[in-house]
Design an enzyme around this catalytic site. Structure first.
Site, PDB file in Angstrom:
ATOM      1  N   GLU A 290       0.813  -1.219   0.000  1.00  0.00           N
ATOM      2  CA  GLU A 290       0.000   0.000   0.000  1.00  0.00           C
ATOM      3  C   GLU A 290       0.847   1.268   0.000  1.00  0.00           C
ATOM      4  OE1 GLU A 290      -2.554  -3.258   1.776  1.00  0.00           O
ATOM      5  OE2 GLU A 290      -0.510  -2.522   2.139  1.00  0.00           O
TER       6      GLU A 290
ATOM      7  N   PHE B 244     -11.627  -7.269  13.797  1.00  0.00           N
ATOM      8  CA  PHE B 244     -10.513  -7.726  12.963  1.00  0.00           C
ATOM      9  C   PHE B 244     -10.184  -6.678  11.905  1.00  0.00           C
ATOM     10  CE2 PHE B 244      -9.091 -10.080   9.104  1.00  0.00           C
ATOM     11  CZ  PHE B 244      -7.856 -10.477   9.603  1.00  0.00           C
ATOM     12  N   GLN B 245      -8.921  -6.338  11.823  1.00  0.00           N
ATOM     13  CA  GLN B 245      -8.395  -5.341  10.888  1.00  0.00           C
ATOM     14  C   GLN B 245      -9.078  -3.977  11.044  1.00  0.00           C
ATOM     15  OE1 GLN B 245      -8.263  -7.063   6.882  1.00  0.00           O
ATOM     16  NE2 GLN B 245      -6.171  -7.740   7.261  1.00  0.00           N
TER      17      GLN B 245
ATOM     18  N   LYS C 117     -17.727  -0.994   5.634  1.00  0.00           N
ATOM     19  CA  LYS C 117     -18.039  -2.083   4.703  1.00  0.00           C
ATOM     20  C   LYS C 117     -19.545  -2.196   4.451  1.00  0.00           C
ATOM     21  CE  LYS C 117     -17.055  -6.940   3.715  1.00  0.00           C
ATOM     22  NZ  LYS C 117     -16.359  -8.172   4.149  1.00  0.00           N
TER      23      LYS C 117
ATOM     24  N   MET D  74      23.921   9.756   3.362  1.00  0.00           N
ATOM     25  CA  MET D  74      23.844  11.039   4.044  1.00  0.00           C
ATOM     26  C   MET D  74      24.112  10.882   5.541  1.00  0.00           C
ATOM     27  SD  MET D  74      23.551  14.252   3.444  1.00  0.00           S
ATOM     28  CE  MET D  74      22.560  14.765   2.047  1.00  0.00           C
TER      29      MET D  74
END
Length: 580
Positions: free
Chosen positions: A52, A114-115, A164, A479
């Site tokens: 993602e 969940f999630q 959802k 760096m």
């Protein structure tokens, strides 16, 4: 528009179509899955990424290359939290992106389902706005508002989180014909009295500087900026986010200001009597120690975001509005003032030209004959030319790419400026190539950055997105190693990546469906770049094995005054008090 019965998921996809979306980057998952069924039938191109974070940076690269809103899509929980870094990155650099995320069903919100993650709450500090939609009737309005907010005023990142069950429930679809948000009314036209005040200050100034920031690119003000520079005769400095807004080759261009800016650009700001600040925000990387920055300069500050005016530096004249419209209004006002009295900038330019001659940008070639990273990047810029798009990761290679490539056009230099996100380059280059398929797109990446998000090369190979990657491989977090060299007595704690042994980047590229090339000799640089340029049906990965101890100069140490700019490892300031 007549209403029609659709699911919330269909309303979402139809809304994206109405918003003019042609491509989005994402990964399906449980909470967002209902949306992926209508995506299957939509003309919108969906590019299935491998992470993602890649989707978010690809949306940013697309937006930076095209000026349009970039779109990414992810599921709830970890899918959404993986977008936090690209959202923060886009917001810091004023890039218009919209992220669509699925959320657990509305009845389960707050139960640690969940999630589940409160992504609206998580992202609120790092977005321009965040929506949580639990009613399917609100989906089309939320999407329309999200695109409006992302793309108007000061552009930014917007999140739309949709439960959802809202995606699964039937609703009436009607896309808003217009958007009117209370409390959100960006100002585009600057006040005429402020324009007159600014013109009067410019007419009184004998050592002005046009200090140009990323707003010049966001507002497509490059043509107007060129006119303004030529009308005023003033020197121009372009920040890291503004490169390409004013031609590097123009005789009035002094280069980039800031921590690794040119000596003339940094010093011109310090010694100026007037900063004509255009779409810039007095970032700490430009100002150095703020209390010692440009101590004798008055400030004209033009910005579309009124919150930036006076935030870091007091503005004598504030010009709130779209930068292109602001410059358009400023030019005739300056001409009118100059008819009364035009300042003589001869002495100022004599001084600037002395600094330019004394301290040009340059670099030393390694004494052992190994490959100079600056040389690789310089040759890449020359061979690709000013019409290519260059996308940098973050670190030494980013600074060398800003210094040793000549940017003549806007939207040809993409990088993570404000957040400084390692891993930005590969997915952002992917997004840029999707948005500008006829342009040659090179990612200039470090071996550290590349190992964070290189999995998106698989996405590129499968989806026929033939970007080219130049890995500036110094087997270090370069760096950080430079700072350890200068400030920590060469105690190289955890900066050695061993990446000239593991992995083999050329083979890794081949394993991901790319052409893999390598180069470790100066005499092979041009032919290696030419070979990469010949390949346009696959992504190309070039491992440039470079000298590991090259450093970025000039440099203003963090927290130091810009008066203390240095050009060599001795860290002796360029200027002493008598010279200035």
């Amino acid at each position: 528009m007549s209403n029609e019965k659709v699911t919330g998921a269909q309303a979402l996809v139809k809304s994206l179509e109405h918003a003019g979306v042609d491509v989005m980057f994402g990964i399906p998952g449980g909470a967002i899955l209902p949306a992926y069924d209508p995506i299957f039938d939509s003309p919108i191109r969906h590019i299935l990424v491998r992470h993602e974070q890649g989707a978010g940076h690809a949306a940013t690269g697309y937006a930076q290359a095209t000026g349009r809103v970039g779109v990414c899509i992810a599921t709830s929980g970890p899918g959404a939290t993986n977008l936090v870094t690209p959202l923060a990155d886009a917001q810091m650099d004023s890039v218009p992106i919209v992220a669509i995320t699925g959320q657990v069903s509305s009845g389960a919100i707050g139960t640690d389902a969940f999630q589940e993650a409160d992504i609206r709450g998580i992202t609120m500090p790092v977005t321009k706005h965040s929506f949580l939609v639990t009613d399917p009737a609100d989906i089309s309005r939320a999407v329309a508002e999200a695109f409006h907010i992302a793309s108007t005023g000061r552009p930014g990142a917007v999140l739309v989180d949709i439960a959802k069950d809202a995606l699964q429930t039937m609703t009436d679809f009607s896309y808003p014909k217009s958007i009117d948000l209370k409390g959100y009314k960006p100002v585009y036209e600057p006040e005429s009295s402020a324009i007159r005040d600014a013109a009067a200050l410019i007419a009184q100034s004998t050592s002005p500087v046009l200090y140009v920031g990323g707003g010049a690119i966001k507002s497509a003000a490059h043509k107007e900026l060129l006119k303004l520079a030529e009308v005023t005769g003033a020197p121009v400095v372009t920040t890291l986010m503004a490169l390409g807004s004013f031609p590097d080759s123009h005789p009035q261009h002094l280069g980039m200001p800031g921590m690794h800016g040119t000596v003339p650009a940094v010093t011109a700001l310090q010694k100026s009597d007037l900063l004509i600040t255009l779409g810039a925000r007095f970032d700490d990387r430009v100002t150095g120690k703020l209390s010692s920055f440009a101590p004798n300069a008055k400030v004209i500050h033009a910005d579309i975001d009124p919150a930036e005016i006076g935030k870091n530096r007091y503005a004598d004249v504030a010009l709130v509005g779209d930068l292109r419209l602001t410059i358009d209004a400023l030019i005739p006002a300056i001409k009118a003032e100059f008819k009364k009295s035009q300042p003589d900038l001869t002495a100022w330019w004599n001084l600037l030209n002395t600094w330019r001659q004394k301290y040009p940008l340059g670099y030393d070639l390694p004494s052992d004959g190994s490959l100079s990273p600056q040389y690789v990047i310089e040759r890449l810029g020359k061979i690709v030319g000013p019409d290519g798009i260059f996308v940098a990761g973050v670190g030494q290679h980013q600074m060398w790419a800003s210094q040793f490539i000549s940017y003549e056009n806007p939207r040809t230099w993409l990088n993570s400026g404000g957040l400084g996100t390692m891993g930005y380059a590969v997915p952002a280059a992917m997004g840029a190539k999707v948005g500008a398929p006829d342009k040659t797109v090179w990612a200039i990446d470090g071996d550290g950055c590349f190992q964070m998000t290189n999995q998106e090369l698989v996405t590129c190979a499968i989806n026929n997105i033939p970007i080219k990657i130049a890995i500036i491989n110094n087997e270090s977090l370069g760096m950080v190693r430079q700072w350890q060299t200068l400030f920590y007595n060469e105690r190289f704690s955890n900066t050695d990546l061993h990446s000239k042994r593991i992995p083999d980047f050329a083979k890794l590229g081949e394993a991901m469906g790319c052409v893999g090339l390598r180069c470790d000799r100066p005499e092979d640089v041009d032919k290696t770049i030419a070979a990469a340029m010949e390949i346009n049906d696959q992504p190309v990965v070039v491992d440039f094995s470079v000298h590991r101890d090259a450093m970025v100069w000039p440099m203003v140490a963090a927290g130091a005054s810009n008066d203390d700019i240095v050009v060599a490892r001795s860290m002796a300031p360029v200027w002493d008090s008598q010279e200035l």
